[in-house]
Design a protein around this motif. Sequence first.
Motif, PDB file in Angstrom:
ATOM      1  N   UNK A  88     -18.213 -36.286  32.261  1.00 23.70           N
ATOM      2  CA  UNK A  88     -17.524 -36.860  33.409  1.00 23.70           C
ATOM      3  C   UNK A  88     -16.004 -36.893  33.246  1.00 23.70           C
ATOM      4  N   UNK A  89     -15.497 -36.903  32.036  1.00 25.33           N
ATOM      5  CA  UNK A  89     -14.048 -36.946  31.798  1.00 25.33           C
ATOM      6  C   UNK A  89     -13.435 -35.552  31.663  1.00 25.33           C
ATOM      7  N   UNK A  90     -14.242 -34.497  31.748  1.00 23.60           N
ATOM      8  CA  UNK A  90     -13.739 -33.137  31.526  1.00 23.60           C
ATOM      9  C   UNK A  90     -12.953 -32.620  32.722  1.00 23.60           C
ATOM     10  N   UNK A  91     -11.986 -31.745  32.399  1.00 27.17           N
ATOM     11  CA  UNK A  91     -11.179 -31.067  33.410  1.00 27.17           C
ATOM     12  C   UNK A  91     -11.086 -29.600  33.010  1.00 27.17           C
ATOM     13  N   UNK A  92     -11.645 -28.717  33.832  1.00 28.59           N
ATOM     14  CA  UNK A  92     -11.662 -27.284  33.548  1.00 28.59           C
ATOM     15  C   UNK A  92     -10.854 -26.577  34.624  1.00 28.59           C
ATOM     16  N   UNK A  93      -9.807 -25.860  34.191  1.00 27.85           N
ATOM     17  CA  UNK A  93      -8.966 -25.075  35.088  1.00 27.85           C
ATOM     18  C   UNK A  93      -9.059 -23.617  34.663  1.00 27.85           C
ATOM     19  N   UNK A  94     -10.073 -22.921  35.159  1.00 31.47           N
ATOM     20  CA  UNK A  94     -10.311 -21.540  34.782  1.00 31.47           C
ATOM     21  C   UNK A  94     -11.747 -21.167  35.069  1.00 31.47           C
ATOM     22  N   UNK A  95     -12.056 -19.907  34.902  1.00 32.94           N
ATOM     23  CA  UNK A  95     -13.387 -19.396  35.203  1.00 32.94           C
ATOM     24  C   UNK A  95     -14.366 -19.678  34.074  1.00 32.94           C
ATOM     25  N   UNK A  96     -15.633 -19.783  34.457  1.00 35.90           N
ATOM     26  CA  UNK A  96     -16.711 -20.048  33.507  1.00 35.90           C
ATOM     27  C   UNK A  96     -17.747 -18.938  33.623  1.00 35.90           C
ATOM     28  N   UNK A  97     -18.233 -18.454  32.471  1.00 34.00           N
ATOM     29  CA  UNK A  97     -19.412 -17.597  32.433  1.00 34.00           C
ATOM     30  C   UNK A  97     -20.328 -18.175  31.375  1.00 34.00           C
ATOM     31  N   UNK A  98     -21.528 -18.559  31.785  1.00 37.16           N
ATOM     32  CA  UNK A  98     -22.469 -19.211  30.884  1.00 37.16           C
ATOM     33  C   UNK A  98     -23.905 -18.889  31.297  1.00 37.16           C
ATOM     34  N   UNK A  99     -24.836 -19.215  30.423  1.00 35.27           N
ATOM     35  CA  UNK A  99     -26.250 -19.038  30.715  1.00 35.27           C
ATOM     36  C   UNK A  99     -26.800 -20.298  31.386  1.00 35.27           C
ATOM     37  N   UNK A 100     -26.437 -21.480  30.847  1.00 34.10           N
ATOM     38  CA  UNK A 100     -26.890 -22.769  31.385  1.00 34.10           C
ATOM     39  C   UNK A 100     -25.686 -23.682  31.550  1.00 34.10           C
ATOM     40  N   UNK A 101     -25.701 -24.496  32.617  1.00 30.70           N
ATOM     41  CA  UNK A 101     -24.599 -25.413  32.895  1.00 30.70           C
ATOM     42  C   UNK A 101     -25.141 -26.782  33.248  1.00 30.70           C
ATOM     43  N   UNK A 102     -24.580 -27.808  32.598  1.00 28.04           N
ATOM     44  CA  UNK A 102     -24.874 -29.198  32.940  1.00 28.04           C
ATOM     45  C   UNK A 102     -23.534 -29.849  33.245  1.00 28.04           C
ATOM     46  N   UNK A 103     -23.373 -30.344  34.477  1.00 25.65           N
ATOM     47  CA  UNK A 103     -22.104 -30.917  34.902  1.00 25.65           C
ATOM     48  C   UNK A 103     -22.341 -32.342  35.375  1.00 25.65           C
ATOM     49  N   UNK A 104     -21.674 -33.298  34.705  1.00 24.51           N
ATOM     50  CA  UNK A 104     -21.832 -34.699  35.069  1.00 24.51           C
ATOM     51  C   UNK A 104     -20.936 -35.044  36.256  1.00 24.51           C
TER      52      UNK A 104
END
Length: 136
Positions: A88-104
Amino acid sequence: MLKKKEKTQFESPDRLNRLVAGTRILGDILSESSLRIDGEVVGNISTSAKVVIGETGLLRGNLNCAEADIEGTVEGKLFVDGLLVLRESSKIYGDIQTVKLHMEEGAVFEGVCKMGGSTPPKVATQANQNAEDLIY
């Protein structure tokens, strides 16, 4: 009968690199073991293990890893071969490539997310990497 889950090599506590709060690294990090970042890295991180970016952690560069758990800030591209967890405290400024994603709930993400079975080759290990692919 329940079986005890075997720890993978990168979950072993004796194979953990740690960058504490107040420490700043300028340059790329290449590792075979897990990393925990509570300080600042200006450069790319590439590891065949897990990366944890703590709440005070900041990465200005690309991240290539097997798994990632992000509580802090990333300004760059993320390539994760397995599970990516955005707290919940994360900040992502950019693209993501992943197999699995969990985002609170509460996590900030500005970019494009691609999910699939395979990620591109590790950026830090490409022999003919262009300077424009690096973020500093």
